[in-house]
Design an enzyme around this catalytic site. Structure first.
Site, short mmCIF file in Angstrom:
data_model
loop_
_atom_site.label_atom_id
_atom_site.label_comp_id
_atom_site.label_asym_id
_atom_site.label_seq_id
_atom_site.Cartn_x
_atom_site.Cartn_y
_atom_site.Cartn_z
N CYS A 92 0.77 -1.32 -0.18
CA CYS A 92 0.05 0.04 0.14
C CYS A 92 0.88 1.32 0.07
CB CYS A 92 -0.96 -0.08 1.08
SG CYS A 92 -0.25 -0.02 2.68
N ASP A 294 -7.50 5.80 -1.63
CA ASP A 294 -7.08 4.35 -1.02
C ASP A 294 -6.47 3.24 -1.91
OD1 ASP A 294 -7.02 2.11 0.66
OD2 ASP A 294 -8.98 2.70 1.59
N HIS A 296 -6.14 0.21 -0.96
CA HIS A 296 -6.62 -1.10 -0.66
C HIS A 296 -7.51 -1.64 -1.41
CE1 HIS A 296 -4.40 0.92 2.73
NE2 HIS A 296 -3.94 -0.58 3.04
#
Length: 409
Positions: A92, A294, A296
């Protein structure tokens, strides 16, 4: 917005372990619902641009969607030939590093005001930017390049990075990007040294000094001090990354207003950080909430088409952006800025000095004209295979460490 957690398998390389383990991740494409952008009279700031949430909602979403969105990927060629084929669960921060540098390349080649639209024929420069991040070993800033370069910073493939490590890796990789010709400078010790940056961005200054002064530069260029054409450009575009620690286990509230003001600067590239072992790319704020992209989400790896075009819909976040309260931010971050010209850098310096005079919050870093005598340039550190200096720097900036020193500004 609160994503639904899911268990996802991760396969580390032989460098770390041959065992399979599970890690908590979440898939933002398949799980949960996205909260719409708030209707508020407070200004919305996205990477140096101000919006009205009540009257410019479409413009806000268009701006967010136009940022490059790099997420976990799966089924790409093995890293290092025998390593992982997915970065789910560990990549990430690497993806956030790609996003902040991708924003710099967008500003460099197509401009901050460029907008992406689904299905439209894309500019060649944009396609070249995407190709620099495709998940294969020969792309300048691919997950393969970042992960393998990280080994030189003491991070085995498959290990989580902190903001400082990814900044150092991007700095090293940018040297090979002859198309963009960026200077990526990582300002250490909470200090930005103007003289050091100008020397990096205007290398002809050193040549002029070696030849006896700027007035003799033209003559020198015809003789022994001749520089390559690309080295004589008046200014190499600057990507300035500043790793910072803004508190102990939580962000010190005295820095909050200063952090917000960073997103208001026209040179802003945003901030990489997040929560321990869970990184986000922060691109702005509204009220007391940070706006972020994000990484993820695990998506299949993308291969360019035979005609060189890149299927690009999965590289743009086409739903309202995520938000989190600023007090939830982990204190270990790296702020980024882009200055295409010397004038833009001088303007940035002026704005930072003006912010330092405000009483609304503590300055996050110090801006000085020349290098203080107590500082040692990171470029001068001998990053030998024992990684003693690299480890020391990373221990200071990574959020999972509890022992560190807070510098007084």
């Amino acid at each position: 917005f609160c994503p639904i957690l899911a268990l996802s398998p991760v396969f580390p390389t032989a460098v770390t372990s041959l065992q399979t383990y599970s890690t908590l991740t979440y898939d933002t494409l398949r799980f949960g619902e996205f909260e719409d952008f708030p209707e508020t009279s407070e200004p919305v700031w996205i990477l140096g641009k101000e919006y009205n949430a009540l009257t410019e909602r479409d413009e806000i979403l268009s701006d967010v969607t136009s940022r490059l969105w790099f997420t976990y990927r799966k089924n790409f060629p093995p890293i290092g030939g025998t390593g992982p084929t997915s970065d789910t669960g560990w990549g990430c921060m690497l993806r956030c590093g790609q996003m902040i540098l991708g924003e710099a390349l967008v500003c460099r080649h197509v401009g901050r005001d460029w907008r992406w639209a689904r299905g439209q024929k894309q500019r060649e420069e944009y396609i070249s930017i995407l190709n620099a991040f495709i998940d294969k070993k020969d792309s300048y800033y691919s997950i393969h390049q970042i992960a393998q370069m990280g080994v030189g910073e003491g991070k085995p493939i498959g290990q989580w990075y902190g903001p400082n490590t990814v900044a150092q890796v991007l700095k090293k990789l940018a040297v090979f990007d002859t198309w963009s010709r960026l200077v990526v400078h990582v300002a250490m010790d909470n200090t930005v040294v103007i003289e050091e940056i100008k020397r990096l961005c205007m290398p002809w200054l050193d040549a002029a000094g070696a030849c006896g002064g700027a007035g003799e530069l033209n003559g020198c260029l015809e003789g022994a001090c001749a520089l390559a054409e690309e080295e004589t450009a008046l200014w190499k575009p600057l990507v300035l990354l500043i790793p910072l620690r803004l508190g102990l286990s939580d962000i010190n509230e005295a820095y909050i207003e200063t952090l917000k003001q960073c997103f208001m600067l026209p040179q802003s590239l945003g901030v990489i950080g997040g929560k321990p072992n869970s990184a986000h790319y922060f691109i702005g704020y509204v009220g007391e909430e940070l706006i972020y992209l994000d990484p993820h989400t695990t998506q299949p790896a993308v291969d360019p088409c035979e005609d060189g075009q890149v299927p690009d819909e999965t590289y743009h976040c086409q739903h309202p952006p995520c938000r989190m309260h600023i007090c939830e931010l982990d204190p270990s971050i790296a702020a980024g800025f882009f200055c295409r010209t010397e004038d833009e850098f001088d303007d940035w310096c002026m704005r930072i000095r003006r912010l330092s005079c405000n009483r609304g919050g503590l300055p996050m870093f110090e801006l000085v004209d020349s290098q203080p005598s107590h500082m040692v340039s990171v470029d001068a550190l001998n990053l030998t295979p024992d990684f003693s200096d690299s480890d020391r720097l990373e221990r200071f900036f990574d959020s999972e460490d509890e022992e560190f020193e807070i510098l007084s500004l």
